[in-house]
Design an enzyme around this catalytic site. Structure first.
Site, PDB file in Angstrom:
ATOM      1  N   GLN A  93       0.852  -1.202   0.000  1.00 49.38           N
ATOM      2  CA  GLN A  93       0.000   0.000   0.000  1.00 49.38           C
ATOM      3  C   GLN A  93       0.885   1.248   0.000  1.00 49.38           C
ATOM      4  O   GLN A  93       0.395   2.361  -0.137  1.00 49.38           O
ATOM      5  CB  GLN A  93      -0.917   0.016   1.229  1.00 49.38           C
ATOM      6  CG  GLN A  93      -1.855  -1.176   1.328  1.00 49.38           C
ATOM      7  CD  GLN A  93      -2.572  -1.201   2.658  1.00 49.38           C
ATOM      8  OE1 GLN A  93      -3.656  -0.647   2.805  1.00 49.38           O
ATOM      9  NE2 GLN A  93      -1.964  -1.856   3.635  1.00 49.38           N
ATOM     10  N   ASN A  94       2.190   1.032   0.211  1.00 48.47           N
ATOM     11  CA  ASN A  94       3.117   2.154   0.347  1.00 48.47           C
ATOM     12  C   ASN A  94       3.482   2.728  -1.018  1.00 48.47           C
ATOM     13  O   ASN A  94       3.548   2.008  -2.019  1.00 48.47           O
ATOM     14  CB  ASN A  94       4.385   1.708   1.081  1.00 48.47           C
ATOM     15  CG  ASN A  94       4.080   1.206   2.481  1.00 48.47           C
ATOM     16  OD1 ASN A  94       3.027   1.531   3.046  1.00 48.47           O
ATOM     17  ND2 ASN A  94       4.952   0.385   3.022  1.00 48.47           N
ATOM     18  N   HIS A 111      -1.329   1.489  -4.359  1.00 47.64           N
ATOM     19  CA  HIS A 111      -1.687   2.902  -4.154  1.00 47.64           C
ATOM     20  C   HIS A 111      -0.763   3.836  -4.922  1.00 47.64           C
ATOM     21  O   HIS A 111      -0.685   5.032  -4.626  1.00 47.64           O
ATOM     22  CB  HIS A 111      -1.671   3.249  -2.661  1.00 47.64           C
ATOM     23  CG  HIS A 111      -2.789   2.590  -1.898  1.00 47.64           C
ATOM     24  ND1 HIS A 111      -2.805   2.533  -0.522  1.00 47.64           N
ATOM     25  CD2 HIS A 111      -3.899   1.944  -2.317  1.00 47.64           C
ATOM     26  CE1 HIS A 111      -3.903   1.895  -0.132  1.00 47.64           C
ATOM     27  NE2 HIS A 111      -4.574   1.515  -1.204  1.00 47.64           N
ATOM     28  N   CYS A 119       0.608  12.708 -15.816  1.00 49.13           N
ATOM     29  CA  CYS A 119       0.069  13.892 -16.505  1.00 49.13           C
ATOM     30  C   CYS A 119      -1.451  13.770 -16.574  1.00 49.13           C
ATOM     31  O   CYS A 119      -1.982  12.751 -17.024  1.00 49.13           O
ATOM     32  CB  CYS A 119       0.645  13.966 -17.919  1.00 49.13           C
ATOM     33  SG  CYS A 119      -0.060  15.307 -18.910  1.00 49.13           S
ATOM     34  N   THR A 179       0.267  -2.829   8.739  1.00 48.76           N
ATOM     35  CA  THR A 179      -0.905  -2.124   8.223  1.00 48.76           C
ATOM     36  C   THR A 179      -2.025  -2.184   9.259  1.00 48.76           C
ATOM     37  O   THR A 179      -2.225  -3.193   9.933  1.00 48.76           O
ATOM     38  CB  THR A 179      -1.379  -2.702   6.865  1.00 48.76           C
ATOM     39  OG1 THR A 179      -2.506  -1.942   6.392  1.00 48.76           O
ATOM     40  CG2 THR A 179      -1.733  -4.171   6.956  1.00 48.76           C
ATOM     41  N   ASN A 206       1.228  -3.285  16.923  1.00 48.37           N
ATOM     42  CA  ASN A 206       0.111  -3.554  17.832  1.00 48.37           C
ATOM     43  C   ASN A 206      -0.978  -4.281  17.044  1.00 48.37           C
ATOM     44  O   ASN A 206      -0.981  -4.241  15.816  1.00 48.37           O
ATOM     45  CB  ASN A 206      -0.492  -2.221  18.335  1.00 48.37           C
ATOM     46  CG  ASN A 206       0.590  -1.286  18.876  1.00 48.37           C
ATOM     47  OD1 ASN A 206       1.284  -1.650  19.797  1.00 48.37           O
ATOM     48  ND2 ASN A 206       0.768  -0.119  18.258  1.00 48.37           N
ATOM     49  N   ALA A 222       8.647  -4.328  13.041  1.00 49.47           N
ATOM     50  CA  ALA A 222       8.787  -5.235  11.882  1.00 49.47           C
ATOM     51  C   ALA A 222      10.245  -5.597  11.609  1.00 49.47           C
ATOM     52  O   ALA A 222      10.535  -6.694  11.140  1.00 49.47           O
ATOM     53  CB  ALA A 222       8.169  -4.577  10.643  1.00 49.47           C
TER      54      ALA A 222
HETATM   55  N1  APR Z   1       6.631  -2.260  12.841  1.00 47.17           N
HETATM   56  C1  APR Z   1       5.453  -2.854  12.529  1.00 47.17           C
HETATM   57  N2  APR Z   1       4.270  -2.201  12.482  1.00 47.17           N
HETATM   58  C2  APR Z   1       4.296  -0.880  12.749  1.00 47.17           C
HETATM   59  C3  APR Z   1       5.481  -0.187  13.084  1.00 47.17           C
HETATM   60  C4  APR Z   1       6.679  -0.933  13.122  1.00 47.17           C
HETATM   61  N3  APR Z   1       7.853  -0.364  13.430  1.00 47.17           N
HETATM   62  N4  APR Z   1       5.161   1.115  13.316  1.00 47.17           N
HETATM   63  C5  APR Z   1       3.836   1.229  13.132  1.00 47.17           C
HETATM   64  N5  APR Z   1       3.306   0.023  12.803  1.00 47.17           N
HETATM   65  C6  APR Z   1       1.904  -0.309  12.502  1.00 47.17           C
HETATM   66  C7  APR Z   1       0.901   0.483  13.290  1.00 47.17           C
HETATM   67  O1  APR Z   1       0.605  -0.180  14.524  1.00 47.17           O
HETATM   68  C8  APR Z   1      -0.317   0.476  12.345  1.00 47.17           C
HETATM   69  O2  APR Z   1      -1.160  -0.636  12.614  1.00 47.17           O
HETATM   70  O3  APR Z   1       1.677   0.000  11.137  1.00 47.17           O
HETATM   71  C9  APR Z   1       0.294   0.313  10.959  1.00 47.17           C
HETATM   72  C10 APR Z   1       0.209   1.557  10.105  1.00 47.17           C
HETATM   73  O4  APR Z   1      -1.156   1.811   9.865  1.00 47.17           O
HETATM   74  P1  APR Z   1      -1.562   3.075   8.985  1.00 47.17           P
HETATM   75  O5  APR Z   1      -0.833   4.277   9.472  1.00 47.17           O
HETATM   76  O6  APR Z   1      -3.059   3.102   8.924  1.00 47.17           O
HETATM   77  O7  APR Z   1      -0.971   2.754   7.535  1.00 47.17           O
HETATM   78  P2  APR Z   1      -1.580   1.777   6.431  1.00 47.17           P
HETATM   79  O8  APR Z   1      -2.277   0.616   7.062  1.00 47.17           O
HETATM   80  O9  APR Z   1      -0.491   1.487   5.478  1.00 47.17           O
HETATM   81  O10 APR Z   1      -2.668   2.722   5.714  1.00 47.17           O
HETATM   82  C11 APR Z   1      -3.296   2.212   4.570  1.00 47.17           C
HETATM   83  O11 APR Z   1      -4.289   4.379   4.167  1.00 47.17           O
HETATM   84  O12 APR Z   1      -4.280   6.679   3.930  1.00 47.17           O
HETATM   85  C12 APR Z   1      -4.149   5.491   3.278  1.00 47.17           C
HETATM   86  O13 APR Z   1      -3.004   5.393   1.246  1.00 47.17           O
HETATM   87  C13 APR Z   1      -2.793   5.373   2.626  1.00 47.17           C
HETATM   88  O14 APR Z   1      -1.712   3.305   1.997  1.00 47.17           O
HETATM   89  C14 APR Z   1      -2.282   4.015   3.084  1.00 47.17           C
HETATM   90  C15 APR Z   1      -3.548   3.325   3.586  1.00 47.17           C
END
Ligand code: APR
Length: 236
Positions: A93-94, A111, A119, A179, A206, A222
């Site tokens: 998703q990154n 994403h 463009c 995620t 978490n 991670a």
């Molecule tokens: N190791 C493992 N997990 C981690 C760490 C770490 N060091 N630091 C944070 N996390 C976890 C958090 O606990 C959280 O559950 O990573 C997760 C990040 O969640 P989000 O910030 O919601 O990110 P993500 O799940 O990728 O969001 C999905 O939302 O806004 C959109 O396009 C954006 O791709 C993104 C999508």
């Protein structure tokens, strides 16, 4: 037992230890900025300079960041599984390029990618490691003021969905790393895996919003939990 095909879904948490902020953790991007004003087509149409500045700042952060041990562990697992005649399907998703810079050969960005520009006139994309400003012209069609970050905004369709769901259905293991399980369709993939009787594991700092849907879990950073988990499966 080493699985033959692993489907790995990564989120912002895998890049957190590389210094790239997550979205929904305390102090996360969407706690500090309003996504509806910065991450929608409407926001870009209404105020392109503010949107471009926001993504220019994020792009500079990605370029300055380095892959961490979690990215490298996935690249090793991909190579190891391939050598064993298997496959690791990496869906992220990154929008950063840390998986690629860690050595992952096949990365599916559902994403989009921050280091590309698209463009809005000709819809073609080009590599982009410098800021995008409104006076830029498209390197493909030469239209001026039409470049945007090649990322998927809220309200837009994620990319490569058919290939992603086909790969998931053929997997022996579903792994979600870093995620929150807050955004669909990615957040629904664990349930799709369960529907195919595929074992699932979440690796997260978490428990995510989807924690109850997973068969197994490893909690912690991670960079520590993912290499250990993959090593236990003979993939490091
Ligand atoms: N190791 C493992 N997990 C981690 C760490 C770490 N060091 N630091 C944070 N996390 C976890 C958090 O606990 C959280 O559950 O990573 C997760 C990040 O969640 P989000 O910030 O919601 O990110 P993500 O799940 O990728 O969001 C999905 O939302 O806004 C959109 O396009 C954006 O791709 C993104 C999508």
């Amino acid at each position: 037992m080493t699985p033959k095909t692993i489907f790995v879904l990564t989120g912002a948490g895998i890049s957190a230890e590389s210094g790239l902020g997550t979205f929904r953790d305390r102090g996360g991007l969407w706690a500090r900025f309003d996504p509806m004003r910065l991450a929608t087509p409407e926001a870009y149409a209404a105020d392109p300079d503010t949107v471009l500045d926001f993504y220019n700042h994020r792009r500079r952060g990605v370029i300055a960041a380095e892959p961490n041990a979690a990215h490298r562990a996935l690249a090793r697992a991909e190579a190891r599984l391939s050598a064993l005649g298997g496959r690791l399907f990496l869906c992220t998703q990154n929008v950063d390029d840390l998986h690629e810079r860690a050595g992952s050969a096949a990365v599916v960005h559902m994403h989009g990618e921050l280091l590309k520009a698209r463009c809005t006139a000709c819809a073609r994309t080009s590599e982009r490691r410098t800021d995008i400003v409104r006076t830029d012209s498209c390197p493909r069609c030469e239209a001026v003021g039409t470049l945007r970050p090649d990322v998927v905004w809220f309200g837009e369709m994620p990319l490569h969905l058919e290939a992603i769901e086909a790969a998931l259905a053929e997997s022996d293991l579903f792994l979600a790393v870093g995620t929150s399980g807050a955004v669909y369709p990615a957040a629904g993939y664990v349930r799709l895996a369960r529907a195919h009787a595929i074992p699932t594991c979440e690796i997260n700092l978490n428990p995510s919003d989807n924690a109850d849907a997973f068969d197994d879990a490893r909690y912690g950073p991670a960079s520590v939990t993912l290499p250990a988990y993959l090593s236990d499966r003979g993939l490091q």
